[in-house]
Design a protein around this motif. Sequence first.
Motif, short mmCIF file in Angstrom:
data_model
loop_
_atom_site.label_atom_id
_atom_site.label_comp_id
_atom_site.label_asym_id
_atom_site.label_seq_id
_atom_site.Cartn_x
_atom_site.Cartn_y
_atom_site.Cartn_z
N ALA A 25 0.81 -1.22 0.00
CA ALA A 25 0.00 0.00 0.00
C ALA A 25 0.85 1.27 0.00
O ALA A 25 0.36 2.35 -0.34
N LEU A 26 2.11 1.14 0.37
CA LEU A 26 3.01 2.30 0.43
C LEU A 26 3.97 2.35 -0.75
O LEU A 26 4.85 3.21 -0.80
N THR A 27 3.79 1.44 -1.70
CA THR A 27 4.74 1.30 -2.81
C THR A 27 4.23 1.96 -4.08
O THR A 27 3.25 1.52 -4.69
N HIS A 28 4.92 3.02 -4.49
CA HIS A 28 4.58 3.72 -5.73
C HIS A 28 5.09 2.91 -6.93
O HIS A 28 6.04 2.14 -6.82
N ASP A 40 2.32 -2.56 -7.06
CA ASP A 40 2.36 -1.25 -6.42
C ASP A 40 1.02 -1.04 -5.72
O ASP A 40 0.22 -1.97 -5.59
N TYR A 41 0.76 0.19 -5.27
CA TYR A 41 -0.42 0.40 -4.43
C TYR A 41 -1.74 0.58 -5.19
O TYR A 41 -2.80 0.74 -4.58
N GLN A 42 -1.73 0.53 -6.51
CA GLN A 42 -2.91 0.94 -7.27
C GLN A 42 -4.14 0.07 -7.02
O GLN A 42 -5.26 0.59 -6.92
N THR A 96 5.98 9.65 5.23
CA THR A 96 7.35 9.30 5.65
C THR A 96 7.67 7.83 5.36
O THR A 96 8.84 7.44 5.37
N TYR A 97 6.63 7.03 5.11
CA TYR A 97 6.83 5.60 4.88
C TYR A 97 6.66 5.20 3.41
O TYR A 97 6.85 4.03 3.07
N MET A 98 6.32 6.15 2.55
CA MET A 98 6.09 5.81 1.14
C MET A 98 7.38 5.33 0.48
O MET A 98 8.46 5.87 0.74
N PHE A 123 -3.74 2.32 1.88
CA PHE A 123 -3.54 1.76 3.22
C PHE A 123 -4.88 1.33 3.82
O PHE A 123 -4.97 0.28 4.46
N LEU A 124 -5.92 2.12 3.57
CA LEU A 124 -7.25 1.72 4.03
C LEU A 124 -7.69 0.46 3.29
O LEU A 124 -8.30 -0.44 3.88
N GLY A 125 -7.36 0.39 2.00
CA GLY A 125 -7.67 -0.82 1.24
C GLY A 125 -6.98 -2.04 1.79
O GLY A 125 -7.55 -3.14 1.84
N ALA A 126 -5.73 -1.87 2.24
CA ALA A 126 -4.99 -2.97 2.84
C ALA A 126 -5.65 -3.44 4.14
O ALA A 126 -5.75 -4.64 4.41
N ILE A 127 -6.11 -2.48 4.93
CA ILE A 127 -6.81 -2.83 6.18
C ILE A 127 -8.08 -3.63 5.86
O ILE A 127 -8.39 -4.62 6.52
#
Length: 227
Positions: A25-28, A40-42, A96-98, A123-127
Amino acid sequence: MNNSYLQLLRPYHILPKNPDLYLEALTHSSYANEENLGKDYQRLEFMGDAVFQIVSADMIFKKYPFMQEGEMTKLRIKLVQEVSLAQLGRHIKINTYMRLGHGEEKSHGRDKDSLIADCVEAFLGAIYIDHGFKVAKKVALSWLNWIFKDLPDLEVNDYKSQLQELIQSDSREPLRYVEIKSLGSDNNKTFYFKVVHNGIELGRGKGKTKKEAEQFAAKEALLKVAK
């Protein structure tokens, strides 16, 4: 990157079942391409956006029981627009974590509203994928309440101020908001108000609070004046 990014879950007492989801979720895409990750996070962003849409709609529907559909739509759009989610992302320090590629890092991608907002949704999607809708809804509500509280431009239209300005342009006689009645139990009461000027009733409104009822009375008055 170590597991420090999982600190983002601690305020909500969430233990990850699949930590890799949150890293994804943090990976561009720029980082994924450089590292040949293939993910990636898409896709997670897509899921998070869907969760935000339904939770924000439900929140507005319950918070403003007398708001019209068009106004609810406008408020929902403001709540989950890019700039709102980016402000939230900075607040929770998700930027800061991206994980960004070198080019994106050099072009200040860590400060871009679009990327931060994307990561918040992802990140919400990951949750949601990791723990289901109930947990994702809890987090989404916490975030949306922060947006409501700390982004003042999201206030619901102030019909009382608009009516006051309109009336005072022609008269110095003050407006009066008069409670007509209240119905229901203490925990579920509906208030009914009217707005009066120079002894003439201009409009009526009802709401779950006295302030809300006054606002809708002012709104009805404005609609009558506009006709």
